[in-house]
Design a protein around this motif. Sequence first.
Motif, PDB file in Angstrom:
ATOM      1  N   ILE A   1       0.887  -1.161   0.000  1.00 25.46           N
ATOM      2  CA  ILE A   1       0.000   0.000   0.000  1.00 25.46           C
ATOM      3  C   ILE A   1       0.922   1.207   0.000  1.00 25.46           C
ATOM      4  O   ILE A   1       1.759   1.341   0.905  1.00 25.46           O
ATOM      5  N   ASN A   2       0.786   2.059  -1.003  1.00 22.50           N
ATOM      6  CA  ASN A   2       1.659   3.241  -1.124  1.00 22.50           C
ATOM      7  C   ASN A   2       3.139   2.868  -0.972  1.00 22.50           C
ATOM      8  O   ASN A   2       3.880   3.537  -0.265  1.00 22.50           O
ATOM      9  N   GLU A   3       3.510   1.779  -1.612  1.00 19.77           N
ATOM     10  CA  GLU A   3       4.892   1.296  -1.642  1.00 19.77           C
ATOM     11  C   GLU A   3       5.412   0.834  -0.290  1.00 19.77           C
ATOM     12  O   GLU A   3       6.609   0.621  -0.134  1.00 19.77           O
TER      13      GLU A   3
ATOM     14  N   PRO B   1     -25.132   4.963   1.269  1.00 20.78           N
ATOM     15  CA  PRO B   1     -25.278   6.316   1.822  1.00 20.78           C
ATOM     16  C   PRO B   1     -24.872   6.361   3.293  1.00 20.78           C
ATOM     17  O   PRO B   1     -25.016   5.378   4.016  1.00 20.78           O
ATOM     18  N   HIS B   2     -24.361   7.476   3.685  1.00 19.54           N
ATOM     19  CA  HIS B   2     -23.993   7.768   5.068  1.00 19.54           C
ATOM     20  C   HIS B   2     -22.889   6.857   5.602  1.00 19.54           C
ATOM     21  O   HIS B   2     -22.748   6.711   6.811  1.00 19.54           O
ATOM     22  N   VAL B   3     -22.146   6.212   4.705  1.00 23.79           N
ATOM     23  CA  VAL B   3     -20.982   5.446   5.147  1.00 23.79           C
ATOM     24  C   VAL B   3     -19.778   6.340   4.952  1.00 23.79           C
ATOM     25  O   VAL B   3     -19.607   6.949   3.910  1.00 23.79           O
ATOM     26  N   GLN B   4     -18.964   6.441   5.962  1.00 20.79           N
ATOM     27  CA  GLN B   4     -17.846   7.368   5.879  1.00 20.79           C
ATOM     28  C   GLN B   4     -16.537   6.683   6.250  1.00 20.79           C
ATOM     29  O   GLN B   4     -16.526   5.543   6.681  1.00 20.79           O
ATOM     30  N   GLY B   5     -15.472   7.414   6.051  1.00 19.55           N
ATOM     31  CA  GLY B   5     -14.168   6.902   6.436  1.00 19.55           C
ATOM     32  C   GLY B   5     -13.624   5.893   5.457  1.00 19.55           C
ATOM     33  O   GLY B   5     -13.788   6.030   4.248  1.00 19.55           O
ATOM     34  N   PHE B   6     -13.011   4.879   5.978  1.00 13.56           N
ATOM     35  CA  PHE B   6     -12.320   3.915   5.139  1.00 13.56           C
ATOM     36  C   PHE B   6     -13.232   2.840   4.560  1.00 13.56           C
ATOM     37  O   PHE B   6     -12.810   2.072   3.711  1.00 13.56           O
TER      38      PHE B   6
ATOM     39  N   LYS C   1      -7.497   3.465   6.012  1.00 11.19           N
ATOM     40  CA  LYS C   1      -7.474   3.154   7.449  1.00 11.19           C
ATOM     41  C   LYS C   1      -6.149   3.621   8.060  1.00 11.19           C
ATOM     42  O   LYS C   1      -6.112   4.109   9.175  1.00 11.19           O
ATOM     43  N   PHE C   2      -5.054   3.484   7.299  1.00  8.31           N
ATOM     44  CA  PHE C   2      -3.740   3.890   7.786  1.00  8.31           C
ATOM     45  C   PHE C   2      -3.430   5.359   7.484  1.00  8.31           C
ATOM     46  O   PHE C   2      -2.305   5.803   7.672  1.00  8.31           O
ATOM     47  N   ASN C   3      -4.426   6.093   7.000  1.00 10.82           N
ATOM     48  CA  ASN C   3      -4.277   7.525   6.693  1.00 10.82           C
ATOM     49  C   ASN C   3      -3.261   7.807   5.598  1.00 10.82           C
ATOM     50  O   ASN C   3      -2.611   8.854   5.584  1.00 10.82           O
TER      51      ASN C   3
END
Length: 149
Positions: free
Chosen positions: A11-13, A36-41, A61-63
């Motif tokens: 993930i991102n190298e 709908p109304h699901v947020q974040g990861f 999840k790992f930002n």
Amino acid sequence: MVEAQYVVFSINEQIFGIEISKIKEVLSYRKITPLPHVQGFVKGIINLRGMILPVFDLGKKFNFVRGDYSPYHVIIVMEISGRVMGVIVDEITDVVEIFSEELQTTENLPTTLRRDYLNGVGKKNDEMIILLNIDRLLSPEELELADAT
């Protein structure tokens, strides 16, 4: 002596590993139905042979900063805390056996780092593999969010 077999992905190298026993199957990236109304990861749901699965983006999840998904992304279907879910990663690179002498605990990592979902760091050739404890990856609140999808 073999400690465990891990599926290695990026993930991102950055390189991560999950015990192979937790993985049900690997899917090519496919359309995810957002809710709908699901947020974040949590990205939404997929239909896998009649079974509806929540899918989340481990990079989010790992930002990590995430771009658009491509056909090269994969969805790893795995069991997390007794629930079957899909997890989006950039690519699967290998399956490796990590021997006990190649495993380092996380005790010497900075105390500011959240370590509860880390099993350790595997050293394979010149590569470091962050080994995830997938059952501790999501908090109870995050599991409820995934259950609600």
